[in-house]
Motif scaffolding. Structure first.
Motif, PDB file in Angstrom:
ATOM      1  N   UNK A 147      -2.116  68.730  37.456  1.00  0.00           N
ATOM      2  CA  UNK A 147      -1.946  67.280  37.000  1.00  0.00           C
ATOM      3  C   UNK A 147      -0.523  66.832  36.463  1.00  0.00           C
ATOM      4  N   UNK A 148      -0.072  67.608  35.440  1.00  0.00           N
ATOM      5  CA  UNK A 148       0.889  67.445  34.873  1.00  0.00           C
ATOM      6  C   UNK A 148       2.330  67.448  35.953  1.00  0.00           C
ATOM      7  N   UNK A 149       2.338  68.486  36.807  1.00  0.00           N
ATOM      8  CA  UNK A 149       3.423  68.781  37.716  1.00  0.00           C
ATOM      9  C   UNK A 149       3.314  67.572  38.691  1.00  0.00           C
ATOM     10  N   UNK A 150       2.341  67.253  39.022  1.00  0.00           N
ATOM     11  CA  UNK A 150       2.050  66.270  40.263  1.00  0.00           C
ATOM     12  C   UNK A 150       2.068  64.582  39.626  1.00  0.00           C
ATOM     13  N   UNK A 151       2.237  64.546  38.570  1.00  0.00           N
ATOM     14  CA  UNK A 151       2.172  63.108  37.717  1.00  0.00           C
ATOM     15  C   UNK A 151       3.057  62.032  38.387  1.00  0.00           C
ATOM     16  N   UNK A 152       4.508  62.724  38.823  1.00  0.00           N
ATOM     17  CA  UNK A 152       5.173  61.814  39.397  1.00  0.00           C
ATOM     18  C   UNK A 152       5.460  61.834  40.692  1.00  0.00           C
ATOM     19  N   UNK A 153       4.556  62.460  41.530  1.00  0.00           N
ATOM     20  CA  UNK A 153       4.720  62.822  43.069  1.00  0.00           C
ATOM     21  C   UNK A 153       4.269  61.293  43.669  1.00  0.00           C
ATOM     22  N   UNK A 154       4.748  60.913  44.826  1.00  0.00           N
ATOM     23  CA  UNK A 154       4.226  59.965  45.375  1.00  0.00           C
ATOM     24  C   UNK A 154       2.788  60.039  46.046  1.00  0.00           C
ATOM     25  N   UNK A 155       2.605  60.985  46.479  1.00  0.00           N
ATOM     26  CA  UNK A 155       1.362  61.371  47.100  1.00  0.00           C
ATOM     27  C   UNK A 155       0.605  62.451  46.377  1.00  0.00           C
ATOM     28  N   UNK A 156      -0.469  61.787  45.364  1.00  0.00           N
ATOM     29  CA  UNK A 156      -1.332  62.750  44.885  1.00  0.00           C
ATOM     30  C   UNK A 156      -2.375  63.024  45.196  1.00  0.00           C
ATOM     31  N   UNK A 157      -2.744  62.746  46.501  1.00  0.00           N
ATOM     32  CA  UNK A 157      -4.176  62.730  47.007  1.00  0.00           C
ATOM     33  C   UNK A 157      -4.821  64.084  46.884  1.00  0.00           C
ATOM     34  N   UNK A 158      -4.159  65.099  47.110  1.00  0.00           N
ATOM     35  CA  UNK A 158      -4.716  66.476  47.371  1.00  0.00           C
ATOM     36  C   UNK A 158      -5.157  66.994  45.897  1.00  0.00           C
ATOM     37  N   UNK A 159      -4.168  66.773  44.710  1.00  0.00           N
ATOM     38  CA  UNK A 159      -4.399  67.195  43.620  1.00  0.00           C
ATOM     39  C   UNK A 159      -5.698  66.340  42.971  1.00  0.00           C
ATOM     40  N   UNK A 160      -5.627  64.922  43.338  1.00  0.00           N
ATOM     41  CA  UNK A 160      -6.568  63.972  42.691  1.00  0.00           C
ATOM     42  C   UNK A 160      -8.068  64.640  43.265  1.00  0.00           C
TER      43      UNK A 160
END
Length: 866
Positions: free
Chosen positions: A751-764
């Motif tokens: 979550x921390x590494x993806x928090x600024x990514x535009x597309x967070x669908x897979x991690x969410x």
């Protein structure tokens, strides 16, 4: 119970083996809140009845993760006629209640009690038997570990954890420690499983697909010490005299079993000799449980321990379980044979277990090792700066008692007592204490009385200031030599803040002078009674060395700087003297201090001193200190010392230190040390060599995926979002290979590494899938991680988790609530809306509380009658 073990431990891959006894156990703080916090001072419960025997006949359902059972209890009223008996019972479905010896008018079920109301008061001394049929899907007290919950096939198990008051979640009982009774456990488990409980095994009988195991504990013990474990285990056996010993581990950990069993027989044999009372139970088994709630739990005759503490031999001396083994085994006398009457006197359980672990250290590794163990225990107490009394009644929940006041401070209280009495008189006092109160409940006064009885001395001041008041002495010590009168002057100031809770101390403070021409140091004792005092000592010549408390007998923070060349003399003294000198040298920056520390790091015969020298060099951190650490790294055969050097270099942000660690990682075979190096790479984002090494280590096989977990931790520290796909792949490919807490940390990292990514669908989506995971720790981690992810698309899912509340805290719901608050604030960017959200949350809590009160009122108004 070894809480501050899981407590600070469970264990980090960079922790030393002897860190098993750091404030741990404190472990209580690792546990979610399990009961309501109630204000006010706590006192022992009334004992309306004398419970004679408790019998459980249970069948666990591993598919539904439920338990069905029958509890039979025999008792008699003590001093007053009994018109109602209240038992602790949380979320139990009661099917039937039968009473023999009295007439039952009705039974009433509330949220946490089962009340049996009798048609007429029962006279004292009347023998009564009650039988209750019930079922439960327990959230506490009894814990299933099955493949459906994310555990390896073949490792299925169920186990219990009763301390402090958790058995009420899986059977109706008197869930408080001031009542002792005999017990038996009958468990119907699938064939092929092994069942362990208290006492001795009476029989095993096959019936269809089940085997019935019948265990009897015919010596009285308290409710929280009742135990049950059933599952598939790898078992090894031994004997201590005639006492059967066994150690059981999950089959997937069978290769690590012998490492955990190496000292058990020796520990029991030593304790029988040291304590003077034979081992009090019919057997001693140890069962290692998946995701156990603490480091270990001292159930009578069968300790349960955390499987995550098992280790491979390739960790060398970094990891060991003899500390945990000794602690829990000591409880078989202290805590089990005699038990504290209420939780304010918990130190009588945990302080004794902690101190006898220190005594076993002396038996195993010598007096210097014992002193170093006391040093570590003292550091825990001094660092905590806790001024609450050890005997403390103002806790909100019993688990708040399990901290440094009762573990390391409790151990030190006993060490000071032993130091003042002498070993022989101390042993007599402890043997008398155990024999007089055998199979009974005890308070601090019971020990106090016996100490005074066997010694003839008053220990009023000792028990008052060390047990019933808090804190510890903080001393500023100054020294001066008067050549004309040949007198040494020592000034002692107590500098701790004095309050009603932490007072000025009165205690003996030894002092030792080394004088040239004298074979032994000249020792004196200063009687400290005031805030500031001066003491004069006539000596034959100016002392070469002055040691305050040379035999290490007082728990105190001492500020004393040896003048002149005394420090050099201290570097050649005993282990505590060398530790103090090595620590003091770390406050200097001169080349001479670096040279002395470098010599200690290279030449001192004791690993504790070399370790402290490495830490002091890291504090200095100048080029000379850095060079000394780098030069010592390849030549440290002792793994603990090598780890200390690695950690010291990791704390120095210089290319030379980083290059030395990178080079050492290529040859280091110890996974405990390698993971320490890998974690240090978290401070080096953008380094191509580190990026290549991390990618390789992420897929390197290791026991419990410790190396991969370290790489994930480093990626998080680097804030390296490009690592997200590789981390996700690793978690998906081998979810069962990680310890639960490491996997939970990895969810947070994703979550921390993806928090600024535009597309967070897979991690969410990956995190949301874990919101329904059978492991509570992973559900809670996922709920927390969704807040870290900062993806507003997760709001709807999190909000759906909030409705409903009970009298016991739900950590997953609490984490979801905090994440919603974070996401709502991020989404609106409005402080006003954020405040509004807080108000809505508070209103919801009040509504839920009112609904619960209404529900309880309805239950009380419409009692179930039988």
């Amino acid at each position: 119970m070894r809480w501050h073990l899981l407590l600070s431990l469970l264990i980090s891959s960079t922790a030393l083996a002897d860190s098993l006894h750091t404030c741990e156990h404190c472990a209580k703080h690792l546990l979610p809140a399990i009961t309501q916090i109630t204000p006010g001072r706590k006192y022992a419960r009334d004992r309306r009845v004398d419970i004679e025997h408790l019998k459980l006949d249970v069948t666990p359902d591993f598919v539904r993760r439920t338990v069905a059972g029958t509890m039979t209890m025999t008792f008699s009223p003590i001093g007053l006629p009994l018109d109602k008996l209240e038992l602790d019972a949380v979320d139990l479905a009661i099917a039937d209640v039968q009473v023999t010896g009295a007439q039952l008018a009705e039974w009433v079920r509330s949220a946490d009690k089962l009340a049996l109301i009798f048609a007429a008061p029962i006279a004292p001394g009347t023998h009564i038997s009650i039988t209750i049929q019930y079922s439960a899907e327990p959230t506490r007290g009894l814990y299933f570990r099955t493949p459906e919950m994310g555990y390896k096939p073949g490792d299925t198990q169920v186990w219990t954890q009763g301390e402090a008051d958790l058995h009420r979640f899986w059977f109706p009982c008197y869930d408080y420690p001031n009542e002792r009774f005999t017990s038996e456990v009958i468990c119907h488990a699938p064939k092929g499983m092994e069942v362990v409980s208290n006492g001795r095994l009476l029989s095993t009988t096959d019936a269809g697909d089940l085997t019935t195991w019948h265990w009897l504990q015919d010596k009285p013990h308290v409710n929280y010490l009742i135990a049950l474990a059933a599952g598939f285990f790898h078992k090894i056996e031994d004997k201590a005299g005639t006492i059967p010993l066994a150690l059981l581990v999950p089959p997937s950990h069978k290769d690590q079993a012998a490492n955990a069993f190496a000292d058990t027989r020796k520990i029991i044999e030593f304790f029988e000799k040291e304590i003077g009372v034979p081992f009090p139970w019919d057997k001693y088994y140890q069962v290692f449980c998946h995701d156990f709630l603490a480091g270990g739990m001292e159930n009578t005759s069968c300790t349960f321990e955390a499987s995550s503490l098992l280790f491979n031999s390739d960790t060398e001396n970094l990891r060991s379980l003899y500390w945990l083994d000794a602690h829990e085994t000591a409880h078989q006398w202290f805590g089990d044979l005699v038990t504290c009457r209420d939780w304010s006197h918990l130190w009588l359980n945990e302080g004794f277990a902690s101190y006898y672990t220190v005594l076993y250290e002396e038996e195993k590794n010598g007096h210097d090792a014992m002193l170093y163990s006391l040093w570590q225990e003292a550091e825990d107490v001094l660092d905590a700066k806790d001024t609450r009394p050890t005997v403390w009644r103002d806790y909100g929940d019993p688990m708040q008692q399990f901290d440094t006041r009762v573990y390391p401070k409790g151990a030190w209280i006993l060490h000071m007592l032993r130091s003042q009495l002498g070993p022989d008189l101390y042993r007599l006092a402890i043997r008398t204490y155990l024999e007089r109160h055998r199979n009974g409940i005890v308070s601090t006064d019971d020990l106090h009385k016996i100490v005074e009885e066997v010694s003839g001395l008053s220990f009023d001041a000792f028990f008052d200031q060390w047990l019933y008041h808090g804190g510890f002495p903080e001393l500023k010590v100054d020294y001066a030599w008067d050549a004309a009168t040949k007198q040494a002057k020592i000034t002692v100031k107590q500098t701790q803040k004095v309050t009603d809770q932490a007072r000025l101390f009165q205690f003996p403070l030894p002092v030792g002078f080394t004088v040239k021409g004298q074979k032994e140091p000249l020792k004196f004792t200063m009687k400290i009674t005031q805030a500031e005092e001066e003491f004069y000592f006539a000596l034959p010549a100016q002392p070469e060395l002055l040691r305050v408390d040379p035999d290490y007998t007082v728990l105190a923070k001492v500020d004393f700087t040896p003048p002149g060349d005394m420090l050099d003399k201290q570097l050649a003294s005993d282990v505590i003297g060398r530790l103090l000198a090595a620590t003091h040298l770390g406050t200097r920056k001169d080349q001479a201090s670096v040279d002395k520390l470098a010599a200690l790091l290279k030449e001192d015969p004791m690993e504790a001193i070399r370790t402290q020298a490495a830490r002091s060099l890291a504090k200095i951190a100048n080029p000379a200190a850095r060079a000394a650490l780098i030069a010592s790294l390849p030549g440290q055969p002792n793994a603990r010392c090598r780890l200390a050097v690695v950690e010291a270099l990791s704390s120095i942000p210089h290319p030379d230190a980083q290059q030395a660690l990178m080079k050492h990682a290529e040859t280091e075979k110890n996974p405990g040390i390698l993971t320490a190096i890998i974690r240090s790479w978290g401070t080096r984002p953008g380094d191509a060599a580190v990026a290549t090494a991390l990618a390789r280590q992420l897929t390197t096989p290791s026991y419990q995926n410790a190396i991969a977990a370290a790489a994930i931790s480093a990626y998080r520290a680097q804030d390296e979002p490009s690592a997200t796909p590789a981390i996700l792949k690793t978690l998906q490919e081998d979810p069962l290979g990680f310890r639960t807490r490491d996997y939970a940390n990895a969810l947070d990292t994703l979550a921390f590494l993806s928090r600024k990514e535009e597309n967070r669908d897979e991690i969410r989506s990956f995190l949301i899938n874990h919101l329904t995971h059978p492991k509570e720790e992973l559900r809670t981690a996922a709920a927390k991680a969704l807040g870290v992810l900062r993806d507003p698309k997760a709001l709807a899912v999190l909000q759906a988790m909030l409705p409903g509340a009970g009298p016991y805290a739900d950590p997953t719901r609490e984490a979801a609530s905090k994440s919603i608050q974070t996401l709502q604030a991020e989404q609106t960017g409005s402080a006003e809306l954020k405040n509004l959200w807080n108000e809505v949350q508070q209103l919801q809590k009040k509504t839920e509380a009112l609904q619960k009160q209404l529900g309880d009122s309805k239950k009380k108004a419409t009692p179930t009658k039988k």
